[in-house]
Design a protein around this motif. Structure first.
Motif, mmCIF file in Angstrom:
data_model
loop_
_atom_site.group_PDB
_atom_site.id
_atom_site.type_symbol
_atom_site.label_atom_id
_atom_site.label_comp_id
_atom_site.label_asym_id
_atom_site.label_seq_id
_atom_site.Cartn_x
_atom_site.Cartn_y
_atom_site.Cartn_z
ATOM 1 N N PRO A 22 24.015 -27.367 93.884
ATOM 2 C CA PRO A 22 23.638 -25.971 94.121
ATOM 3 C C PRO A 22 22.187 -25.739 93.692
ATOM 4 N N VAL A 23 21.443 -24.975 94.483
ATOM 5 C CA VAL A 23 20.056 -24.637 94.177
ATOM 6 C C VAL A 23 19.920 -23.117 94.221
ATOM 7 N N PHE A 24 19.370 -22.550 93.169
ATOM 8 C CA PHE A 24 19.228 -21.105 93.065
ATOM 9 C C PHE A 24 17.753 -20.744 93.251
ATOM 10 N N VAL A 25 17.472 -20.033 94.331
ATOM 11 C CA VAL A 25 16.108 -19.660 94.699
ATOM 12 C C VAL A 25 15.856 -18.233 94.223
ATOM 13 N N LEU A 26 14.860 -18.043 93.379
ATOM 14 C CA LEU A 26 14.540 -16.720 92.856
ATOM 15 C C LEU A 26 13.592 -16.015 93.815
ATOM 16 N N THR A 27 14.040 -14.905 94.356
ATOM 17 C CA THR A 27 13.263 -14.168 95.341
ATOM 18 C C THR A 27 13.597 -12.687 95.242
ATOM 19 N N HIS A 28 12.629 -11.843 95.530
ATOM 20 C CA HIS A 28 12.874 -10.401 95.546
ATOM 21 C C HIS A 28 13.536 -9.952 96.848
ATOM 22 N N LYS A 43 15.288 -22.500 106.543
ATOM 23 C CA LYS A 43 16.244 -23.155 105.656
ATOM 24 C C LYS A 43 15.588 -24.098 104.661
ATOM 25 N N GLY A 44 14.327 -23.866 104.337
ATOM 26 C CA GLY A 44 13.660 -24.689 103.342
ATOM 27 C C GLY A 44 12.785 -25.750 103.954
ATOM 28 N N ALA A 45 12.029 -26.417 103.091
ATOM 29 C CA ALA A 45 10.995 -27.349 103.540
ATOM 30 C C ALA A 45 11.465 -28.790 103.619
ATOM 31 N N TRP A 46 12.789 -29.058 103.526
ATOM 32 C CA TRP A 46 13.250 -30.436 103.358
ATOM 33 C C TRP A 46 14.143 -30.942 104.487
ATOM 34 N N GLY A 47 14.264 -30.193 105.562
ATOM 35 C CA GLY A 47 15.101 -30.648 106.663
ATOM 36 C C GLY A 47 16.573 -30.374 106.428
ATOM 37 N N ALA A 48 17.417 -31.003 107.263
ATOM 38 C CA ALA A 48 18.853 -30.712 107.245
ATOM 39 C C ALA A 48 19.566 -31.264 106.029
ATOM 40 N N ASN A 49 19.009 -32.302 105.391
ATOM 41 C CA ASN A 49 19.642 -32.931 104.230
ATOM 42 C C ASN A 49 18.658 -32.928 103.060
ATOM 43 N N PRO A 50 18.525 -31.813 102.355
ATOM 44 C CA PRO A 50 17.559 -31.723 101.253
ATOM 45 C C PRO A 50 17.899 -32.709 100.139
ATOM 46 N N PRO A 51 16.927 -33.056 99.306
ATOM 47 C CA PRO A 51 17.130 -34.117 98.307
ATOM 48 C C PRO A 51 17.840 -33.665 97.038
ATOM 49 N N ILE A 99 23.001 -20.626 101.988
ATOM 50 C CA ILE A 99 22.899 -21.583 103.091
ATOM 51 C C ILE A 99 23.451 -22.914 102.614
ATOM 52 N N GLU A 100 24.495 -23.390 103.259
ATOM 53 C CA GLU A 100 25.076 -24.689 102.925
ATOM 54 C C GLU A 100 24.450 -25.755 103.811
ATOM 55 N N MET A 101 23.885 -26.785 103.185
ATOM 56 C CA MET A 101 23.187 -27.844 103.896
ATOM 57 C C MET A 101 23.969 -29.152 103.787
ATOM 58 N N ALA A 102 23.534 -30.159 104.517
ATOM 59 C CA ALA A 102 24.149 -31.479 104.426
ATOM 60 C C ALA A 102 23.868 -32.098 103.063
ATOM 61 N N GLY A 103 24.738 -33.018 102.633
ATOM 62 C CA GLY A 103 24.489 -33.786 101.429
ATOM 63 C C GLY A 103 24.827 -33.096 100.132
ATOM 64 N N GLY A 104 25.480 -31.938 100.201
ATOM 65 C CA GLY A 104 25.912 -31.284 98.975
ATOM 66 C C GLY A 104 24.986 -30.213 98.442
ATOM 67 N N THR A 105 23.885 -29.936 99.133
ATOM 68 C CA THR A 105 22.969 -28.880 98.701
ATOM 69 C C THR A 105 23.402 -27.541 99.293
ATOM 70 N N THR A 106 23.511 -26.527 98.445
ATOM 71 C CA THR A 106 23.702 -25.153 98.909
ATOM 72 C C THR A 106 22.651 -24.283 98.250
ATOM 73 N N PHE A 107 21.879 -23.574 99.067
ATOM 74 C CA PHE A 107 20.854 -22.670 98.556
ATOM 75 C C PHE A 107 21.460 -21.285 98.350
#
Length: 215
Positions: free
Chosen positions: A104-110, A92-100, A116-124
């Motif tokens: 919304p964060v859009f991860v570009l990947t093939h 679920k990423g390198a930032w733990g349960a509550n990313p900074p 993934i909805e995380m704490a603090g309002g971040t959704t990957f």
């Protein structure tokens, strides 16, 4: 239309934004944390971690521009995690349960996967899209605010090549890495599309700001 911004993106004198040999315990490869020591000393960084102290001055002022007005972020697979993270369905990423990010964060990947909805309002959200199409999705999610382009160097280079970056803050650190992933490859004459300003600070770094000329 909302702007596309890059902030606090550190490179070496020879243009490398990450070193060779990236691994779970070495996200920037042989560069270690040396590219970012200037930022770790700032008040902005201390406050990001919930602490106090840190320096003010120009380094802090530049670093603090990272957050205001941002409604979404785009990042590459290499920023989201170390090589091989796609093989772990629970990663679920390198930032733990509550990313900074808190947006919304859009991860570009093939190799996209469910959001993934995380704490603090971040959704990957995971996208396999070219830059312009990914930016359209991010702008829709940003609700009229700006979109931050978080890196790594390959992603920023691709967006620059397509003329999609409005503002870019690059921090040149006085060190030579010699190997890794460079920012500037293939971007000949980039300076013709941007107004560029340079500010050097007592920490030894030079802040380069690129502002797109009227298109």
């Amino acid at each position: 239309m909302s702007a596309v911004r890059v902030h606090n993106f550190a490179i070496s004198l020879d243009g490398f934004a990450t070193g060779a040999g990236q691994a779970p315990d070495a996200p920037f490869g042989h560069a270690g944390e040396r590219l970012h020591e200037w930022m770790f000393a700032t008040r902005f960084w201390h406050e990001m971690g919930g602490g106090q102290g840190g320096s003010g001055g120009a380094d802090n002022a530049f670093a603090a521009m990272h957050g205001p007005g941002i409604g979404a972020e785009i990042m590459g697979a290499g920023k989201f995690g170390p090589p091989g993270w796609q093989d772990d369905p629970d990663y679920k990423g390198a930032w733990g349960a509550n990313p900074p990010f808190h947006t919304p964060v859009f991860v570009l990947t093939h190799r996209p996967r469910p959001s993934i909805e995380m704490a603090g309002g971040t959704t990957f959200h995971f996208l396999d899209l070219p830059p312009a199409e990914a930016l359209k999705r991010a702008r829709e999610a940003a609700g009229g605010q700006d979109v931050r382009l978080g890196g790594g160097p390959s992603v920023i280079r691709d967006f620059l090549a397509e003329g999609l970056v409005d503002h870019m803050h690059v921090v040149q650190v006085p060190m030579v890495l010699g190997r890794g992933v460079r920012l500037w490859d293939g971007l000949e004459s980039l300076e013709e599309a941007y107004h560029i300003e340079a500010v050097s600070t007592p920490s030894g770094v030079t802040h380069l700001t690129f502002t797109a000329k009227t298109r």
